[in-house]
Design a protein around this motif. Structure first.
Motif, mmCIF file in Angstrom:
data_model
loop_
_atom_site.group_PDB
_atom_site.id
_atom_site.type_symbol
_atom_site.label_atom_id
_atom_site.label_comp_id
_atom_site.label_asym_id
_atom_site.label_seq_id
_atom_site.Cartn_x
_atom_site.Cartn_y
_atom_site.Cartn_z
ATOM 1 N N VAL A 47 25.497 45.587 79.422
ATOM 2 C CA VAL A 47 24.866 46.875 79.384
ATOM 3 C C VAL A 47 25.816 47.718 78.330
ATOM 4 N N ARG A 48 27.321 47.564 78.760
ATOM 5 C CA ARG A 48 28.233 48.266 78.050
ATOM 6 C C ARG A 48 28.399 47.854 76.698
ATOM 7 N N GLY A 49 28.282 46.357 76.298
ATOM 8 C CA GLY A 49 28.883 45.835 75.088
ATOM 9 C C GLY A 49 27.650 46.025 73.973
ATOM 10 N N VAL A 50 26.133 46.365 74.347
ATOM 11 C CA VAL A 50 25.339 47.025 73.308
ATOM 12 C C VAL A 50 25.191 48.457 73.185
ATOM 13 N N GLY A 51 26.053 49.005 73.806
ATOM 14 C CA GLY A 51 26.410 50.428 73.525
ATOM 15 C C GLY A 51 25.851 51.422 74.355
ATOM 16 N N PHE A 52 24.935 50.812 75.552
ATOM 17 C CA PHE A 52 24.153 51.870 76.417
ATOM 18 C C PHE A 52 25.277 52.400 77.565
ATOM 19 N N ILE A 53 25.347 53.560 77.549
ATOM 20 C CA ILE A 53 25.985 54.350 78.811
ATOM 21 C C ILE A 53 25.144 55.187 79.432
ATOM 22 N N PRO A 54 24.884 54.755 80.881
ATOM 23 C CA PRO A 54 24.044 55.426 81.685
ATOM 24 C C PRO A 54 24.499 56.917 81.844
ATOM 25 N N ALA A 55 23.282 57.695 82.313
ATOM 26 C CA ALA A 55 23.779 59.196 82.304
ATOM 27 C C ALA A 55 24.512 59.374 83.775
ATOM 28 N N ALA A 56 23.742 58.662 84.856
ATOM 29 C CA ALA A 56 24.500 59.027 86.314
ATOM 30 C C ALA A 56 25.708 58.711 86.480
ATOM 31 N N PRO A 57 26.627 59.306 87.046
ATOM 32 C CA PRO A 57 28.069 58.804 87.228
ATOM 33 C C PRO A 57 28.299 57.264 87.834
ATOM 34 N N LEU A 58 27.624 57.274 88.832
ATOM 35 C CA LEU A 58 27.622 55.859 89.606
ATOM 36 C C LEU A 58 27.341 54.770 88.828
ATOM 37 N N TRP A 59 26.216 54.824 88.114
ATOM 38 C CA TRP A 59 25.668 53.924 87.342
ATOM 39 C C TRP A 59 26.522 53.577 85.749
ATOM 40 N N ARG A 60 27.004 54.882 85.388
ATOM 41 C CA ARG A 60 28.155 54.850 84.419
ATOM 42 C C ARG A 60 29.359 54.016 84.830
ATOM 43 N N TRP A 61 29.807 54.061 85.950
ATOM 44 C CA TRP A 61 30.849 53.355 86.339
ATOM 45 C C TRP A 61 30.635 51.725 86.536
ATOM 46 N N LEU A 62 29.457 51.655 87.191
ATOM 47 C CA LEU A 62 29.015 50.239 87.570
ATOM 48 C C LEU A 62 28.818 49.406 86.156
ATOM 49 N N PHE A 63 28.533 50.096 85.149
ATOM 50 C CA PHE A 63 28.285 49.272 84.033
ATOM 51 C C PHE A 63 29.178 49.772 82.723
ATOM 52 N N SER A 64 30.428 49.955 83.201
ATOM 53 C CA SER A 64 31.374 50.317 82.284
ATOM 54 C C SER A 64 32.125 48.905 82.145
ATOM 55 N N GLY A 65 33.077 49.134 80.909
ATOM 56 C CA GLY A 65 33.876 48.137 80.708
ATOM 57 C C GLY A 65 35.194 47.994 81.659
ATOM 58 N N TRP A 66 35.331 49.023 82.261
ATOM 59 C CA TRP A 66 36.305 48.709 83.481
ATOM 60 C C TRP A 66 35.835 47.841 84.479
ATOM 61 N N ALA A 67 34.643 47.912 84.931
ATOM 62 C CA ALA A 67 33.786 47.424 86.008
ATOM 63 C C ALA A 67 33.882 45.847 85.516
ATOM 64 N N CYS A 68 33.418 45.750 84.177
ATOM 65 C CA CYS A 68 33.525 44.275 83.896
ATOM 66 C C CYS A 68 34.703 43.791 83.913
ATOM 67 N N LEU A 69 35.937 44.267 83.588
ATOM 68 C CA LEU A 69 37.291 43.885 83.695
ATOM 69 C C LEU A 69 37.565 43.784 85.185
ATOM 70 N N LEU A 70 37.211 44.366 86.027
ATOM 71 C CA LEU A 70 37.487 44.370 87.458
ATOM 72 C C LEU A 70 36.862 43.135 88.069
ATOM 73 N N ALA A 71 35.470 43.009 87.839
ATOM 74 C CA ALA A 71 34.731 41.770 88.114
ATOM 75 C C ALA A 71 35.169 40.481 87.817
ATOM 76 N N LEU A 72 35.759 40.634 86.602
ATOM 77 C CA LEU A 72 36.243 39.256 86.082
ATOM 78 C C LEU A 72 37.629 38.832 86.857
#
Length: 82
Positions: A47-72
């Motif tokens: 989601v973040r890699g293709v450049g999509f950034i959700p408008a809602a704050p919760l979804w924006r965080w869940l699909f962020s680069g930081w969330a990807c790193l945390l899950a890794l």
């Protein structure tokens, strides 16, 4: 585009497709916690890699680069604990 997130997602996708035993314990039982963490990282990475950034704050965080790193990091911790 966010290339580090996209690269992480592509790597997880390819590794899981080529070596499905990545998602198992040593005794070949499914490791659901590891799979959840890796699939979360893959989803956030795509989601973040293709450049999509959700408008809602919760979804924006869940699909962020930081969330990807945390899950890794969670996936690496779970893999090394077993």
């Amino acid at each position: 585009m966010h290339l580090p997130s996209l690269a992480a997602a592509m790597l997880i996708m390819l590794a899981g497709s080529l070596y499905p035993l990545l998602f198992t314990h040593a005794d070949a039982r499914a490791d659901h916690g590891l799979a959840l963490a890796l699939f979360m990282a893959m989803s956030a990475g795509f989601v973040r890699g293709v450049g999509f950034i959700p408008a809602a704050p919760l979804w924006r965080w869940l699909f962020s680069g930081w969330a990807c790193l945390l899950a890794l990091l969670v996936a690496a911790t779970l893999k090394f604990l077993h």
